[in-house]
Design a protein around this motif. Sequence first.
Motif, PDB file in Angstrom:
ATOM      1  N   GLN A  32     113.482 129.782  20.246  1.00  0.00           N
ATOM      2  CA  GLN A  32     113.261 130.887  21.168  1.00  0.00           C
ATOM      3  C   GLN A  32     112.821 130.337  22.517  1.00  0.00           C
ATOM      4  N   THR A  33     113.343 130.917  23.591  1.00  0.00           N
ATOM      5  CA  THR A  33     112.994 130.453  24.920  1.00  0.00           C
ATOM      6  C   THR A  33     113.044 131.601  25.912  1.00  0.00           C
ATOM      7  N   ASP A  34     112.155 131.560  26.917  1.00  0.00           N
ATOM      8  CA  ASP A  34     112.200 132.519  28.006  1.00  0.00           C
ATOM      9  C   ASP A  34     113.235 132.113  29.059  1.00  0.00           C
ATOM     10  N   LYS A  35     113.751 130.911  28.940  1.00  0.00           N
ATOM     11  CA  LYS A  35     114.727 130.407  29.918  1.00  0.00           C
ATOM     12  C   LYS A  35     115.967 129.913  29.172  1.00  0.00           C
ATOM     13  N   PRO A  36     116.831 130.837  28.761  1.00  0.00           N
ATOM     14  CA  PRO A  36     117.971 130.458  27.919  1.00  0.00           C
ATOM     15  C   PRO A  36     119.066 129.665  28.627  1.00  0.00           C
ATOM     16  N   ILE A  37     119.204 129.840  29.943  1.00  0.00           N
ATOM     17  CA  ILE A  37     120.341 129.203  30.623  1.00  0.00           C
ATOM     18  C   ILE A  37     120.294 127.679  30.530  1.00  0.00           C
ATOM     19  N   PRO A  38     119.152 127.009  30.807  1.00  0.00           N
ATOM     20  CA  PRO A  38     119.138 125.543  30.650  1.00  0.00           C
ATOM     21  C   PRO A  38     119.448 125.102  29.219  1.00  0.00           C
ATOM     22  N   LEU A  39     118.998 125.874  28.232  1.00  0.00           N
ATOM     23  CA  LEU A  39     119.261 125.530  26.839  1.00  0.00           C
ATOM     24  C   LEU A  39     120.748 125.692  26.515  1.00  0.00           C
ATOM     25  N   LEU A  40     121.349 126.766  26.993  1.00  0.00           N
ATOM     26  CA  LEU A  40     122.779 126.976  26.762  1.00  0.00           C
ATOM     27  C   LEU A  40     123.602 125.873  27.410  1.00  0.00           C
ATOM     28  N   MET A  41     123.192 125.440  28.590  1.00  0.00           N
ATOM     29  CA  MET A  41     123.894 124.347  29.266  1.00  0.00           C
ATOM     30  C   MET A  41     123.745 123.051  28.471  1.00  0.00           C
TER      31      MET A  41
ATOM     32  N   ALA B 221     112.493 119.687  21.306  1.00  0.00           N
ATOM     33  CA  ALA B 221     112.565 120.691  20.253  1.00  0.00           C
ATOM     34  C   ALA B 221     113.815 120.512  19.406  1.00  0.00           C
ATOM     35  N   LEU B 222     114.935 120.292  20.035  1.00  0.00           N
ATOM     36  CA  LEU B 222     116.188 120.125  19.295  1.00  0.00           C
ATOM     37  C   LEU B 222     116.153 118.891  18.408  1.00  0.00           C
ATOM     38  N   SER B 223     115.445 117.858  18.852  1.00  0.00           N
ATOM     39  CA  SER B 223     115.357 116.628  18.055  1.00  0.00           C
ATOM     40  C   SER B 223     114.574 116.847  16.757  1.00  0.00           C
ATOM     41  N   LEU B 224     113.756 117.911  16.722  1.00  0.00           N
ATOM     42  CA  LEU B 224     112.963 118.209  15.530  1.00  0.00           C
ATOM     43  C   LEU B 224     113.763 119.005  14.500  1.00  0.00           C
ATOM     44  N   ASN B 225     114.926 119.526  14.920  1.00  0.00           N
ATOM     45  CA  ASN B 225     115.855 120.226  14.022  1.00  0.00           C
ATOM     46  C   ASN B 225     115.331 121.581  13.510  1.00  0.00           C
ATOM     47  N   PRO B 226     114.847 122.454  14.406  1.00  0.00           N
ATOM     48  CA  PRO B 226     114.506 123.809  13.971  1.00  0.00           C
ATOM     49  C   PRO B 226     115.782 124.608  13.732  1.00  0.00           C
ATOM     50  N   ASP B 227     115.649 125.722  13.059  1.00  0.00           N
ATOM     51  CA  ASP B 227     116.815 126.564  12.801  1.00  0.00           C
ATOM     52  C   ASP B 227     117.073 127.541  13.942  1.00  0.00           C
ATOM     53  N   ILE B 228     115.999 128.011  14.553  1.00  0.00           N
ATOM     54  CA  ILE B 228     116.104 128.948  15.667  1.00  0.00           C
ATOM     55  C   ILE B 228     115.142 128.488  16.755  1.00  0.00           C
TER      56      ILE B 228
ATOM     57  N   THR C  61     106.080 124.042  19.661  1.00  0.00           N
ATOM     58  CA  THR C  61     106.730 122.730  19.713  1.00  0.00           C
ATOM     59  C   THR C  61     105.833 121.588  19.243  1.00  0.00           C
ATOM     60  N   ASN C  62     104.581 121.863  18.904  1.00  0.00           N
ATOM     61  CA  ASN C  62     103.691 120.805  18.421  1.00  0.00           C
ATOM     62  C   ASN C  62     103.907 120.487  16.939  1.00  0.00           C
ATOM     63  N   ILE C  63     104.738 121.245  16.267  1.00  0.00           N
ATOM     64  CA  ILE C  63     105.018 120.983  14.866  1.00  0.00           C
ATOM     65  C   ILE C  63     105.772 119.661  14.714  1.00  0.00           C
ATOM     66  N   SER C  64     105.555 118.964  13.620  1.00  0.00           N
ATOM     67  CA  SER C  64     106.213 117.671  13.413  1.00  0.00           C
ATOM     68  C   SER C  64     107.561 117.849  12.717  1.00  0.00           C
ATOM     69  N   ARG C  65     108.419 116.858  12.869  1.00  0.00           N
ATOM     70  CA  ARG C  65     109.708 116.884  12.182  1.00  0.00           C
ATOM     71  C   ARG C  65     109.513 116.861  10.661  1.00  0.00           C
TER      72      ARG C  65
ATOM     73  N   ASN D 219     110.425 125.331  27.196  1.00  0.00           N
ATOM     74  CA  ASN D 219     110.990 126.024  28.352  1.00  0.00           C
ATOM     75  C   ASN D 219     111.395 125.096  29.493  1.00  0.00           C
ATOM     76  N   THR D 220     111.521 123.808  29.208  1.00  0.00           N
ATOM     77  CA  THR D 220     112.017 122.853  30.194  1.00  0.00           C
ATOM     78  C   THR D 220     113.123 122.038  29.546  1.00  0.00           C
ATOM     79  N   ASP D 221     113.885 121.329  30.355  1.00  0.00           N
ATOM     80  CA  ASP D 221     114.939 120.477  29.792  1.00  0.00           C
ATOM     81  C   ASP D 221     114.359 119.460  28.818  1.00  0.00           C
ATOM     82  N   LEU D 222     113.242 118.834  29.221  1.00  0.00           N
ATOM     83  CA  LEU D 222     112.608 117.840  28.354  1.00  0.00           C
ATOM     84  C   LEU D 222     112.092 118.511  27.087  1.00  0.00           C
ATOM     85  N   GLY D 223     111.488 119.694  27.231  1.00  0.00           N
ATOM     86  CA  GLY D 223     110.988 120.411  26.071  1.00  0.00           C
ATOM     87  C   GLY D 223     112.098 120.839  25.131  1.00  0.00           C
ATOM     88  N   ASN D 224     113.218 121.280  25.699  1.00  0.00           N
ATOM     89  CA  ASN D 224     114.359 121.675  24.874  1.00  0.00           C
ATOM     90  C   ASN D 224     114.898 120.489  24.078  1.00  0.00           C
ATOM     91  N   LYS D 225     115.010 119.344  24.735  1.00  0.00           N
ATOM     92  CA  LYS D 225     115.532 118.161  24.058  1.00  0.00           C
ATOM     93  C   LYS D 225     114.592 117.726  22.935  1.00  0.00           C
TER      94      LYS D 225
END
Length: 213
Positions: A192-201, A183-190, A152-156, A175-181
């Motif tokens: 990966q997470t060890d905790k998929p349920i918070p991401l799916l929500m 990561a998504l703001s950086l626009n990756p294509d895939i 997640t340290n990669i830049s947009r 792997n946290t709500d803040l981390g997921n948000k």
Amino acid sequence: GCELDVRITRDSVLVLFHNPKLEGRTTCGGKVYEQSWNDISSCVYSGIHSNINILRLDSLFSRIKNLNDFYFSLDCKLYEDLAYDIHYRKIFLSSIKKLCDKYSMGNNVFIEGDLGFLMLAKEIGLNSKAVLIGGNIDQAAENDLFGIGFDTNISRDSIEYAHSKGIYVIMWGANTDLGNKKALSLNPDILQTDKPIPLLMLLDRMNYEASVP
């Protein structure tokens, strides 16, 4: 899709296991590569759930209905003493190819590895999607690879550069709500997470009627 840690036994059986040694995680001991599948097939995980044995990748594929509807990214855990041995690498990759051919999964499997490992995969005719780990975007583009992995340290800007080169970006470590948000703001294509349920929500893609077997 699902990311899987894969190791290979002495007799070329691909197993789902993260650590190089069995002790601490299972009822057995020793290094995975130094043992045959018969040696470790009865090994049971030491965890919350009981009676869970180490599983062959072949067995996993055989149990999934509509297997070709899913994608699997294989984090190939090379035995450290042979990590750069060409013969060993070919055995590892040939075992993956054999399995992909058996289940017609070549287009649904991602292979994660260094540049030499991925180029060797191409050499032996493994047509799975190659994901570069530990390299740079230009290397991925110059060698016509599918994607590249970053934490997640990669830049947009770097992700946008990869996209401009036709390279998909696979990201891990959120792997946290803040981390997921973030990561998504950086626009990756895939992602990966060890905790998929918070991401799916977060993505409003959670199946609340699903149950864990």
